[in-house]
Design an enzyme around this catalytic site. Structure first.
Site, PDB file in Angstrom:
ATOM      1  N   GLY A  33       0.837  -1.196   0.000  1.00  0.00           N
ATOM      2  CA  GLY A  33       0.000   0.000   0.000  1.00  0.00           C
ATOM      3  C   GLY A  33       0.870   1.243   0.000  1.00  0.00           C
ATOM      4  O   GLY A  33       2.101   1.155   0.101  1.00  0.00           O
ATOM      5  N   SER A  35       2.648   4.783   1.142  1.00  0.00           N
ATOM      6  CA  SER A  35       3.290   5.262   2.357  1.00  0.00           C
ATOM      7  C   SER A  35       2.226   5.931   3.224  1.00  0.00           C
ATOM      8  O   SER A  35       1.430   6.729   2.728  1.00  0.00           O
ATOM      9  CB  SER A  35       4.392   6.265   2.010  1.00  0.00           C
ATOM     10  N   GLY A  36       2.183   5.579   4.485  1.00  0.00           N
ATOM     11  CA  GLY A  36       1.203   6.176   5.395  1.00  0.00           C
ATOM     12  C   GLY A  36      -0.122   5.449   5.444  1.00  0.00           C
ATOM     13  O   GLY A  36      -1.023   5.844   6.188  1.00  0.00           O
ATOM     14  N   SER A  37      -0.247   4.362   4.683  1.00  0.00           N
ATOM     15  CA  SER A  37      -1.514   3.626   4.669  1.00  0.00           C
ATOM     16  C   SER A  37      -1.710   2.787   5.928  1.00  0.00           C
ATOM     17  O   SER A  37      -2.833   2.433   6.278  1.00  0.00           O
ATOM     18  CB  SER A  37      -1.611   2.736   3.424  1.00  0.00           C
ATOM     19  N   GLY A  38      -0.619   2.448   6.586  1.00  0.00           N
ATOM     20  CA  GLY A  38      -0.713   1.675   7.827  1.00  0.00           C
ATOM     21  C   GLY A  38      -0.134   0.273   7.743  1.00  0.00           C
ATOM     22  O   GLY A  38      -0.386  -0.566   8.604  1.00  0.00           O
ATOM     23  N   LYS A  39       0.677   0.001   6.730  1.00  0.00           N
ATOM     24  CA  LYS A  39       1.266  -1.330   6.546  1.00  0.00           C
ATOM     25  C   LYS A  39       2.077  -1.775   7.761  1.00  0.00           C
ATOM     26  O   LYS A  39       1.851  -2.851   8.303  1.00  0.00           O
ATOM     27  CB  LYS A  39       2.178  -1.355   5.307  1.00  0.00           C
ATOM     28  N   SER A  40       3.018  -0.952   8.155  1.00  0.00           N
ATOM     29  CA  SER A  40       3.898  -1.308   9.271  1.00  0.00           C
ATOM     30  C   SER A  40       3.125  -1.392  10.578  1.00  0.00           C
ATOM     31  O   SER A  40       3.363  -2.301  11.394  1.00  0.00           O
ATOM     32  CB  SER A  40       5.037  -0.291   9.392  1.00  0.00           C
ATOM     33  N   SER A 107       6.004  -1.798  -2.275  1.00  0.00           N
ATOM     34  CA  SER A 107       5.972  -2.691  -3.445  1.00  0.00           C
ATOM     35  C   SER A 107       4.919  -2.241  -4.453  1.00  0.00           C
ATOM     36  O   SER A 107       3.900  -2.900  -4.629  1.00  0.00           O
ATOM     37  CB  SER A 107       5.759  -4.145  -3.024  1.00  0.00           C
TER      38      SER A 107
END
Length: 198
Positions: A33, A35-40, A107
């Protein structure tokens, strides 16, 4: 240059033996997703839930990997591809070790994500699309990267200068601009239980 004089050396202990030992399937949970979407954030929460449930897992984060293994790579398209190739190969090793592996990488290209999927066996690649509107990601901007990109301090930034290709057929879609972190985490955990990964 490819190595020519090499032979794969197999051992007595196989993936299925390790999975029996860990009492869970091993697979890659691939969080993709903007940057800032909440993946990590989601990967951290899912990892904690898995740990609390006694499931052996490990988290590979895009930024963390660039501190070591991929510190020699830029954000040019060819280096982004190599970034994903390397983490795909590492993920494959983790799966062979019997570990449920959480990978959070932007990605942005479908072909790169498909390349990693092709490295693994059927049902070992779980693509999780962390869907979030660009405007919401910019509003969050946890690392200040969108601001820098808009000011011309960062080039080739995904979503601003470079495209993000939404997954064709992800196993899971979590909409983090509509769902809470807890709701998204529970959705992923339910998928893993329903499909007998844990």
């Amino acid at each position: 240059m490819k190595s020519k004089n090499i032979t794969w050396h197999s051992g007595h202990v196989q993936k299925k033996n390790r999975q029996t030992l860990t009492k869970n399937k091993s697979a890659v949970l691939w969080f993709t997703g903007l940057s800032g979407s909440g993946k990590s954030t989601l990967a951290v929460e899912v990892e904690k839930k898995l740990f609390d449930a006694g499931v052996l897992s490990y988290r590979l984060d895009g930024d963390n990997i660039r501190y070591g293994l991929n510190k020699d790579l830029s954000f040019r398209p060819e280096d982004r591809k190599e970034n994903i190739r390397r983490i795909g190969e590492v993920s494959k090793l983790f799966v062979d070790a019997g570990i449920l592996t959480l990978v959070s990488f932007i990605s942005p290209y479908q072909t790169d994500r498909n390349m990693v999927r092709a490295l693994l066996e059927k049902d070992e690649f779980i693509e999780i699309y962390v869907k979030c509107d660009l405007s919401e990601c910019e509003k969050r901007d946890p690392k200040g990267l969108y601001k820098k990109a808009r000011n011309g301090e960062i080039g080739q930034f995904t979503g601003i200068h470079s495209p993000y290709e939404e997954p064709d057929q992800p196993e899971i879609i979590v909409e983090t601009d509509k769902q809470s972190v807890n709701e998204s985490t529970q959705q992923i955990m339910k998928f893993l239980k329903k499909n007998n990964y844990i």
